[in-house]
Enzyme design. Structure first.
Site, PDB file in Angstrom:
ATOM      1  N   ARG A 120       0.815  -1.225   0.000  1.00  0.00           N
ATOM      2  CA  ARG A 120       0.000   0.000   0.000  1.00  0.00           C
ATOM      3  C   ARG A 120       0.850   1.278   0.000  1.00  0.00           C
ATOM      4  NH1 ARG A 120      -5.188   0.202   3.695  1.00  0.00           N
ATOM      5  NH2 ARG A 120      -5.687   1.697   2.047  1.00  0.00           N
ATOM      6  N   HIS A 195      -7.072  -1.680  12.837  1.00  0.00           N
ATOM      7  CA  HIS A 195      -7.108  -0.211  12.803  1.00  0.00           C
ATOM      8  C   HIS A 195      -8.099   0.248  13.877  1.00  0.00           C
ATOM      9  CE1 HIS A 195      -5.964   0.409   8.249  1.00  0.00           C
ATOM     10  NE2 HIS A 195      -4.935   0.653   9.023  1.00  0.00           N
ATOM     11  N   CYS A 289     -13.964   3.061   6.232  1.00  0.00           N
ATOM     12  CA  CYS A 289     -12.692   2.899   5.503  1.00  0.00           C
ATOM     13  C   CYS A 289     -12.735   3.575   4.145  1.00  0.00           C
ATOM     14  CB  CYS A 289     -12.413   1.429   5.225  1.00  0.00           C
ATOM     15  SG  CYS A 289     -12.218   0.475   6.671  1.00  0.00           S
TER      16      CYS A 289
HETATM   17  C1  LIG Z   1     -11.612  -0.399   8.503  1.00  0.00           C
HETATM   18  N1  LIG Z   1     -10.254  -0.256   8.157  1.00  0.00           N
HETATM   19  C2  LIG Z   1      -9.470  -1.113   8.838  1.00  0.00           C
HETATM   20  C3  LIG Z   1      -9.730   0.669   7.339  1.00  0.00           C
HETATM   21  N2  LIG Z   1      -9.674   1.813   7.657  1.00  0.00           N
HETATM   22  N3  LIG Z   1      -9.152   0.308   6.219  1.00  0.00           N
HETATM   23  C4  LIG Z   1      -9.301  -0.847   5.490  1.00  0.00           C
HETATM   24  C5  LIG Z   1      -7.989  -1.256   4.941  1.00  0.00           C
HETATM   25  C6  LIG Z   1      -8.039  -2.586   4.275  1.00  0.00           C
HETATM   26  C7  LIG Z   1      -6.729  -2.991   3.678  1.00  0.00           C
HETATM   27  N4  LIG Z   1      -6.874  -4.253   3.010  1.00  0.00           N
HETATM   28  C8  LIG Z   1      -5.630  -3.091   4.708  1.00  0.00           C
HETATM   29  O1  LIG Z   1      -5.491  -4.131   5.331  1.00  0.00           O
HETATM   30  O2  LIG Z   1      -4.864  -2.144   4.883  1.00  0.00           O
END
Ligand SMILES: CN(C)C(=N)NCCC[C@H](N)C(=O)O
Length: 296
Positions: A120, A195, A289
């Protein structure tokens, strides 16, 4: 001061119920605020790698369905009178739809994300570039790992900051120094809730809903002291990412499957707006998200 690229701006079509003096009992929880969100259409969405326990690349993901669910979320925001801006999706960045992770914007200051996982990493500069291009001149490239609003949640007088899985605790003080707001560290302990925004959301400027089991004992105590009237969610709601919700103080946009939380919020006087984000959940994301709030 902000100028946005023509064609990227989406103007709310409907009159704003959020701006009305609607007599929902949620009024006692705080006033409804019209918000400005940045979103990224999931045109390149896929589950190609696994960087959280929700992701299984062998399970496959239906991009068209993800796009339909995301479009529905966008129209919900517009219908509530919120302003939605768009960032162009970048090929090869399947998680870029999760705009909340792209930055933290408070008082017009943009604290850039610095992703933990190399998959990312390119999203951080892409989001920062959007802000620079759109006229934001108080922009800070982070020196420490942090995943934007995934781990920083802003209330009126404090910013709550998660650590334990993604965001480095050193980023908390960097953000505090740059934004001039007190930042309170909360330690996450359950990898499903990697998160902060998977385990807690602000109901308004001064109260939150959260799942205590996602936090260390000390952080649970901090939350109890700071928010004695918080809405407490249970594990059933947390495991469908029910806490990954967006509230404007009156309406709460929440994953439809979070049945218990929906009932509690209604009981507390909030107007619940359920959305189906099941396809995006395959990558570990929900409504919050997909939504980066631009403040100021
Ligand atoms: C609710 N959440 C955790 C977020 N704010 N972001 C989603 C990120 C998903 C990505 N596949 C990752 O694992 O970073």
């Amino acid at each position: 001061m902000t100028t946005e690229t023509p064609g990227q701006e989406i103007h709310p079509g409907a009159a704003s119920p959020a701006a009305s003096t609607a007599p929902w009992p949620g009024a006692e929880s705080g006033q409804s605020t019209t918000k400005h969100f940045l979103m990224c259409r999931p045109e390149h969405f896929a589950v190609e790698y696994a960087i959280n326990p929700w992701m299984d690349p062998s399970a496959g993901a239906d991009r068209d369905l993800a796009i339909r669910q995301w479009e529905e979320l966008r129209s919900v925001y517009e219908g509530l009178g919120h302003r939605v801006s768009l960032i162009d999706p970048v090929e090869g960045l399947p998680d870029m739809v999760f705009a909340a992770n792209g930055a933290l914007v408070v008082g017009g200051r943009v604290y850039g994300a610095r992703f933990k996982h190399p998959e990312r990493a390119a999203e951080g500069p892409a989001y920062l570039e959007w802000f620079v291009r759109n006229g934001y001149d108080r922009v800070r490239e982070a020196s420490f790992t942090n995943e934007g609003e995934g781990d920083f949640l802003t209330l009126d007088h404090v910013i709550l900051a998660g650590t334990g899985f993604r965001t480095d605790i050193t980023a908390h003080s960097e953000a505090q120094e740059f934004l001039g707001r007190p930042v309170v560290t909360l330690r996450l302990v359950d990898p499903r809730f990697y998160h902060l925004d998977t385990a807690l959301f602000p109901l308004n400027g001064h109260n939150v809903a959260y799942f205590p089991g996602a936090f260390s004992p000390g952080s649970q105590e901090v939350l109890r002291r700071l928010f004695p009237h918080a809405v407490i969610a249970d594990e059933d709601d947390a495991v469908v990412l029910g806490l990954n919700a967006v509230s404007d103080g009156t309406h709460v946009v929440v994953n439809a499957e979070a049945a218990g939380l929906r009932r509690t919020l209604e009981h507390e006087g909030f107007k619940v707006v359920p959305v189906d984000m099941s396809e995006l959940r395959k990558a570990g994301g929900g409504p919050k998200c997909c939504t980066l709030e631009i403040r100021g």
